[in-house]
Scaffold this active site. Sequence first.
Site, short mmCIF file in Angstrom:
data_model
loop_
_atom_site.label_atom_id
_atom_site.label_comp_id
_atom_site.label_asym_id
_atom_site.label_seq_id
_atom_site.Cartn_x
_atom_site.Cartn_y
_atom_site.Cartn_z
N GLY A 38 0.83 -1.19 0.00
CA GLY A 38 0.00 0.00 0.00
C GLY A 38 0.87 1.24 0.00
O GLY A 38 2.07 1.17 -0.31
N MET A 52 1.95 3.00 2.47
CA MET A 52 2.96 3.06 3.52
C MET A 52 3.66 1.73 3.79
O MET A 52 4.80 1.72 4.21
CB MET A 52 2.31 3.55 4.83
CG MET A 52 1.95 5.02 4.83
SD MET A 52 3.43 6.06 4.93
CE MET A 52 2.70 7.68 4.72
N VAL A 93 3.32 -6.06 2.55
CA VAL A 93 2.90 -7.21 3.36
C VAL A 93 3.45 -8.50 2.75
O VAL A 93 3.39 -8.69 1.53
CB VAL A 93 1.37 -7.29 3.45
CG1 VAL A 93 0.94 -8.46 4.33
CG2 VAL A 93 0.80 -5.98 4.00
N LYS A 119 3.79 -7.08 8.03
CA LYS A 119 3.84 -5.80 7.33
C LYS A 119 5.09 -5.03 7.74
O LYS A 119 5.40 -4.90 8.93
CB LYS A 119 2.60 -4.95 7.64
CG LYS A 119 2.66 -3.56 7.00
CD LYS A 119 1.48 -2.69 7.40
CE LYS A 119 0.28 -3.01 6.59
NZ LYS A 119 -0.82 -2.03 6.81
N ASP A 157 -9.94 3.70 5.57
CA ASP A 157 -9.48 3.11 4.31
C ASP A 157 -10.29 1.87 3.96
O ASP A 157 -9.74 0.83 3.57
CB ASP A 157 -7.98 2.77 4.40
CG ASP A 157 -7.34 2.62 3.02
OD1 ASP A 157 -7.90 3.14 2.04
OD2 ASP A 157 -6.28 1.98 2.93
#
Length: 358
Positions: free
Chosen positions: A23, A25, A28, A43, A143
């Site tokens: 994503g 930031m 994973v 992550k 989100d």
Amino acid sequence: MLPQIGDKIAGGAFTIRERLGEGAMGAVFAANQEKLDRTVAIKFIQEAHVGNVADSQMAIKRLKDEAQAASRISHDHLVEIYDTGEDEQYGPYIVYEYIAGLSLRERLDKLGALDWPRSLETVGLPLLGALAALHAKGIIHRDVKPDNILTTDKGVIKLADLGLAQFSDRSAHTRAGIIIGTPGYIAPEGAMGEKREPSPTYDIYSAAIVLIEAATGKKPFRAQKAVDIVREQLTREITAADLVNQGLPKEAATCLARAISIKSEKRHQTVEEFLCALEDTHVRISADVTTKKVRPACEEGVADGDAAAKPLKTEFVWLALFIPLLVFFISWQSRNRPEKKTLLQQKQDLLAEVSTIA
């Protein structure tokens, strides 16, 4: 720097097996937890944010917030957090429950849209249950989108990725003017970069967009490019008629159109209110055990989405359906009783005639 396939992290506690996704930031990975011999998801902070000091600090802050948010609550429809730590080479990480099934995005792309009742029952109820649980703890997800809604191999829906979660009991650390979220799902106030106290209406907007897409196969926007979609979110009110034209039932369209109003004060103000409005569309909701556990109550004044409370609105709907059926049944019996009596008399007369002949 991010780990590679086969790398050992946290002193050999985990072995990286596969890169699952990434994503804004974080990235994973699937990994094997050696001590317990199980697959987990881990992550790490994205490489792009490690070199820049400000971005790195923000990414670390969000990773820690995500861990704290996940640790505050345990829920059947939230991905579980197992552990947190910091690797000497790769930095901070979070260890999550590994979900082997498809995301809702992959499911829709592969199998197509669900119909409205199925999208509400299989996606909407679990999603709204998870959000109600988060909101009860003062956490706004920020989100909600199909990519973050995962399905286990048993078909259970789980909401993932609290990386952008905001706590209502602390000041926001998002800088004003910075857009946080995904175009098409982000609430208009988020798309405008407003720096304000987080509200449940943010997640309600996103959840409604997800429900529309799950039921019809597409979001309710005409634009295609991300920047144009955001502009449309800020300037064009989606009406119930628009959603009916997209394939939704009229009652559901009316409810969802309110949930995606541009102004947050026009939306349903809590997940419980939104769910009760959905129930009022007279869409049948199955009363299985899982649904009862995640569905927030419809009574006013029930704290923390207590699902054990009695949903009065649903009972009134069933009562309204039952009474006309009862009246019809009584009327039908009344109309048919004389006819049955006449047949009996005819039978007796026939027997009498036979007896006379004999």
